[in-house]
Design a protein around this motif. Structure first.
Motif, short mmCIF file in Angstrom:
data_model
loop_
_atom_site.label_atom_id
_atom_site.label_comp_id
_atom_site.label_asym_id
_atom_site.label_seq_id
_atom_site.Cartn_x
_atom_site.Cartn_y
_atom_site.Cartn_z
N MET A 1 -4.86 -9.23 0.03
CA MET A 1 -4.52 -8.25 -0.98
C MET A 1 -3.90 -7.03 -0.29
O MET A 1 -4.35 -6.60 0.77
N ILE A 2 -2.89 -6.44 -0.91
CA ILE A 2 -2.20 -5.29 -0.33
C ILE A 2 -3.09 -4.06 -0.39
O ILE A 2 -3.68 -3.74 -1.41
N HIS A 3 -3.17 -3.37 0.75
CA HIS A 3 -3.93 -2.13 0.85
C HIS A 3 -2.99 -0.92 0.77
O HIS A 3 -3.22 -0.01 -0.01
N GLN A 4 -1.93 -0.93 1.58
CA GLN A 4 -0.98 0.16 1.58
C GLN A 4 0.43 -0.37 1.81
O GLN A 4 0.62 -1.39 2.47
N ILE A 5 1.39 0.38 1.27
CA ILE A 5 2.81 0.09 1.48
C ILE A 5 3.47 1.38 1.91
O ILE A 5 3.22 2.44 1.33
N GLN A 6 4.34 1.27 2.92
CA GLN A 6 5.12 2.43 3.34
C GLN A 6 6.55 1.98 3.56
O GLN A 6 6.80 0.92 4.13
N ILE A 7 7.49 2.79 3.08
CA ILE A 7 8.90 2.57 3.38
C ILE A 7 9.42 3.90 3.92
O ILE A 7 9.40 4.91 3.22
N ARG A 8 9.84 3.88 5.18
CA ARG A 8 10.32 5.12 5.79
C ARG A 8 11.62 4.85 6.53
O ARG A 8 11.89 3.74 6.98
N LEU A 17 12.12 1.06 7.35
CA LEU A 17 11.01 0.27 7.88
C LEU A 17 9.98 0.09 6.78
O LEU A 17 9.45 1.07 6.26
N LEU A 18 9.73 -1.16 6.41
CA LEU A 18 8.72 -1.51 5.43
C LEU A 18 7.47 -1.92 6.18
O LEU A 18 7.52 -2.85 7.00
N ARG A 19 6.38 -1.21 5.91
CA ARG A 19 5.09 -1.56 6.51
C ARG A 19 4.12 -1.89 5.38
O ARG A 19 4.02 -1.14 4.41
N LEU A 20 3.44 -3.01 5.53
CA LEU A 20 2.44 -3.44 4.55
C LEU A 20 1.14 -3.67 5.29
O LEU A 20 1.11 -4.39 6.29
N SER A 21 0.07 -3.06 4.78
CA SER A 21 -1.25 -3.38 5.33
C SER A 21 -2.05 -4.07 4.24
O SER A 21 -1.84 -3.84 3.05
N THR A 22 -2.95 -4.93 4.68
CA THR A 22 -3.75 -5.69 3.74
C THR A 22 -5.22 -5.30 3.88
O THR A 22 -5.63 -4.71 4.89
N THR A 23 -5.99 -5.65 2.89
CA THR A 23 -7.42 -5.31 2.90
C THR A 23 -8.19 -6.09 3.96
O THR A 23 -9.28 -5.68 4.33
N ASP A 24 -7.59 -7.15 4.49
CA ASP A 24 -8.28 -7.92 5.54
C ASP A 24 -7.86 -7.49 6.95
O ASP A 24 -8.10 -8.19 7.93
N GLY A 25 -7.23 -6.31 7.07
CA GLY A 25 -6.93 -5.73 8.38
C GLY A 25 -5.66 -6.21 9.05
O GLY A 25 -5.51 -6.07 10.26
N CYS A 26 -4.71 -6.72 8.28
CA CYS A 26 -3.43 -7.16 8.85
C CYS A 26 -2.33 -6.15 8.51
O CYS A 26 -2.44 -5.40 7.54
N ASN A 83 -1.08 9.50 4.02
CA ASN A 83 -0.31 8.93 5.12
C ASN A 83 -0.70 7.47 5.29
O ASN A 83 -1.82 7.07 4.95
N PHE A 84 0.21 6.71 5.84
CA PHE A 84 -0.08 5.32 6.15
C PHE A 84 -1.15 5.31 7.23
O PHE A 84 -1.03 6.00 8.25
N GLU A 85 -2.19 4.57 7.01
CA GLU A 85 -3.33 4.56 7.94
C GLU A 85 -2.97 3.81 9.21
O GLU A 85 -2.71 2.62 9.19
N ASP A 86 -2.91 4.56 10.31
CA ASP A 86 -2.66 3.95 11.61
C ASP A 86 -4.00 3.67 12.28
O ASP A 86 -4.58 4.52 12.93
N LEU A 127 4.60 -11.62 -1.46
CA LEU A 127 3.81 -10.50 -1.97
C LEU A 127 3.50 -10.74 -3.43
O LEU A 127 4.41 -10.82 -4.26
N THR A 128 2.23 -10.85 -3.77
CA THR A 128 1.83 -11.00 -5.16
C THR A 128 1.63 -9.60 -5.73
O THR A 128 0.82 -8.82 -5.22
N LEU A 129 2.40 -9.29 -6.77
CA LEU A 129 2.42 -7.94 -7.32
C LEU A 129 2.11 -7.97 -8.81
O LEU A 129 2.69 -8.77 -9.55
N ASP A 130 1.23 -7.07 -9.25
CA ASP A 130 1.09 -6.87 -10.69
C ASP A 130 2.16 -5.86 -11.10
O ASP A 130 2.90 -5.33 -10.26
N THR A 131 2.27 -5.57 -12.38
CA THR A 131 3.32 -4.69 -12.87
C THR A 131 3.23 -3.31 -12.22
O THR A 131 4.24 -2.73 -11.81
#
Length: 175
Positions: A1-8, A17-26, A83-86, A127-131
């Motif tokens: 599941m997606i936790h955070q999205i960043q486009i910078r 740069l598209l960064r996606l983090s997931t709830t399982d730590g990826c 901020n995107f969690e580093d 990426l599975t996305l709801d509306t």
């Protein structure tokens, strides 16, 4: 599941740069070029129009209005101040961003949609996305393109074609 999205914007690369983090730590990292964003934008427009509330409208103008109202409402629900969690993460596709070249969208039951993004070779991501999340992604992309100053019009509403104006006829003089 997606936790955070960043486009910078990466100014040196002139890419997003598209960064996606997931709830399982990826974490997944992708480069978005101007050319790819053009293709992606057309796909995203189709995907937001697949929403049931939009599809139920009979005429195009009403569908566009519902779409814009939805977008404003969902975009306001995103927390863009964080901020995107580093933090330490796993990088299943590697730490080096992957250059994306194609994508496709599919519908699933329950109002979910899948945005599939791919490099020219190698593994991509589904990426599975709801509306709500789809509209937040659209907002992030629009904001990134604005910062990049790529001179692209990422509008949700198609502009009406201007009606051609007759050429002005110069006045004639009578002697």
């Amino acid at each position: 599941m997606i936790h955070q999205i960043q486009i910078r914007l990466d100014e040196q690369q002139d890419r997003l740069l598209l960064r996606l983090s997931t709830t399982d730590g990826c974490e997944y990292r992708f480069w978005l070029t101007r050319r790819f964003v053009k293709q992606l934008w057309a796909l995203l427009l189709k995907m937001v129009e697949w929403d049931k509330a939009v599809q139920q409208q009979f005429d195009r103008a009403t569908r566009q209005t519902v779409l814009e109202i939805q977008h404003e409402g969902y975009a306001q629900q995103g927390d863009f101040s964080k901020n995107f969690e580093d933090q330490p993460r796993r990088f299943p596709l590697g730490e080096t961003p992957i250059l994306l070249t194609s994508g496709k969208g599919t519908r699933r039951d329950g109002g979910l949609q899948v945005l599939s993004i791919y490099p020219a070779q190698g593994q991509g991501l589904d990426l599975t996305l709801d509306t709500r999340l789809l509209h937040i992604f659209v907002k992030l992309l629009r904001d990134g393109v604005t910062r990049a100053e790529w001179d692209m019009n990422l509008a949700l509403r198609e502009k009406a074609e201007p009606q051609p104006q007759p050429d002005a006829v110069p006045a004639r003089r009578l002697n």
